[in-house]
Every structure is written in C-alpha cells, then in structure tokens.
Design an enzyme around this catalytic site. Structure first.
Site, short mmCIF file in Angstrom:
data_model
loop_
_atom_site.label_atom_id
_atom_site.label_comp_id
_atom_site.label_asym_id
_atom_site.label_seq_id
_atom_site.Cartn_x
_atom_site.Cartn_y
_atom_site.Cartn_z
CE1 TYR A 161 -3.83 2.08 0.75
CE2 TYR A 161 -2.38 3.22 2.12
CZ TYR A 161 -3.57 3.31 1.46
OH TYR A 161 -4.41 4.26 1.45
CE LYS A 165 -3.53 5.29 -1.75
NZ LYS A 165 -4.34 5.71 -2.68
#
Length: 256
Positions: A161, A165
């Site tokens: 994740y 990002k």
C-alpha cells in the site's frame, strides 16, 4: 485615503463540473458532498451505479447538482474510452483505492498486482484521461488524488500500500510540471486514519486504536469532515498557486 486591499479568492465552485471517483462511500462520498455544497455540478463515479443512487438522490433533494457514472479504474482501456466521450471536467477527485495489508514476507503476486492496478495504474491513467480532455478543450483544471500519510512514511503490514501511494506522489509532481503551462494543477491529499465503514475493523481493535492515537499528535481519529475542507480548498481558486504538492491531513503524524 482608501487603501486598495487584496480580496480573498473564492472557495465557491459554481459553474464547474467535478468528477469524483470512488464516491459510493467514505472519503469519496464526502468529497462529492463537499464539492456539491460549494456549487459544483458533481458526477459521482464507481464500479456500480447502484451504490451511488442514494447519495445522488439525497444531494438532489438538497437542491444540489449530482449524477452517477459507472466507471472502473481497474479497466483503464474502458475508462479512457468512456471519459473521452464526455465533456472535460474542471475538477477530479480520485478516491478509488484498494488495500490488502499484511507482512511484506507474505505478500502474494496477486495481492501486489491487485493493489497496484487500482492505486497506481488506475490512478495514473485516470488523472491523465481527465487532463487530456482539459487540454483538448483548452481549459484549466484541478486534479486531486486521495493519497495517504503512508505515501510519506512506512507502516507495519503496509509495504505494498505504501509503495503505491509513494508512487502516486511521484507521478503527481511530474504531471504538475508537465501540465502547469495549461493551467492544470495536480495535487494529492494525504489523510491519516479516517473513520469510515472500511476502517471499522481497524478501529474495533483497542490496542491498534491506542497506537494510532499516539501517532496522531492531535490525539484523535480523523473524521470525514476533516477531508471536506481540504478537498474544497484544492478544487477552488483559493489554491490557485498550489500544484505538485501533498496536503497532509494527518493530525501531525508525519511531522513526528
């Protein structure tokens, strides 16, 4: 003698169109409500229109302009084709995202590909598609990707994740440089843990909540309302000189 004083730029969005992707719940839904309340004509998008209908109907009952659009950022070819057939949007808020948290040593190829497909590949081509239509129309615009505080720090069980990002922050800066001459601004909003239906599992763990509150210097979990002001700000003329940057909405997490 009367001084000529500067005037605060308007936060209003009257006459502008906004596309909010991932708008069926949570941060995306809140962003759509905020933009509609500021006067924008908002198109709420998600993979299924069914999940958007109640929000759209409620906004219309309030006298606000809203409609629904089926759009899957995971299918970039279909997404680009659909957006190329629509008028240019003045504002984009991309809140579509996916998380499959777990230890880095246990990351599967399938989980990596699924998260990267939405958070990076989908976000990249969605932003490009909206910008392309603006350039073709000769219009300026404000493009906002909902990123994360994890785009600036690391986190346990969040390697994939966080990687996606961090990548969003990278393409945001590059796109902002490339499209600045067209009057197109590209920024991110980086929230901390926000109280949404998808986060309820995290908040059901008292030990995890204590850890989060220790990290957040303001000492509380973020609420959806904490995102609505920043979204409106970045979409409006009040942020006319802001591009290629990340607006941290993290209660001081990354400051420490």
């Amino acid at each position: 003698m009367t001084l000529k004083l500067p005037r605060t730029p308007s936060f209003r969005l009257d006459g502008r169109t906004a596309l909010v992707v991932g708008a069926s719940s949570g941060i995306g839904q809140a962003a759509a409500v905020a933009l509609a309340q500021a006067g924008a004509q908002v198109v709420l998008a998600a993979r299924s229109i069914d999940r958007l209908e109640l929000t759209v109907a409620t906004l219309k009952e309030l006298g606000l302009e809203a409609s629904a659009l089926a759009l899957d950022v995971g299918d970039v070819e279909a997404m680009e084709a659909r957006l190329s057939s629509l008028p240019a949007f003045d504002i984009l808020v991309n809140s579509a995202g996916l998380a499959r948290h777990g230890p880095a040593l246990e990351t599967t190829f399938a989980d990596f590909d699924a998260v990267a497909s939405i958070n990076l590949r989908g976000a990249y081509f969605l932003t490009r598609s909206v910008a392309r239509r603006l350039i073709e129309a000769g219009k300026p615009g404000s493009l906002i990707n909902i990123s994360s505080q994890m785009a600036h720090v690391g986190g346990i069980d969040r390697a994939v994740y966080s990687a996606t990002k961090h990548a969003v922050e990278g393409f945001t800066k590059s796109m902002a440089i490339e499209w600045g001459g067209y009057g197109i601004r590209v920024n991110t909003i980086c929230p901390t843990f926000i109280r949404t239906p998808l986060a309820e599992q995290t908040f059901s763990n008292p030990e995890r909540v204590r850890w989060i509150e220790e990290k957040i210097k303001l000492g509380r979990i973020g609420e959806l309302e904490d995102i609505m002001g920043p979204v409106t700000f970045l979409a409006s003329d009040a942020s006319a000189m802001i591009t290629g940057t990340a607006l941290m909405v993290d209660g001081g997490w990354t400051a420490g």
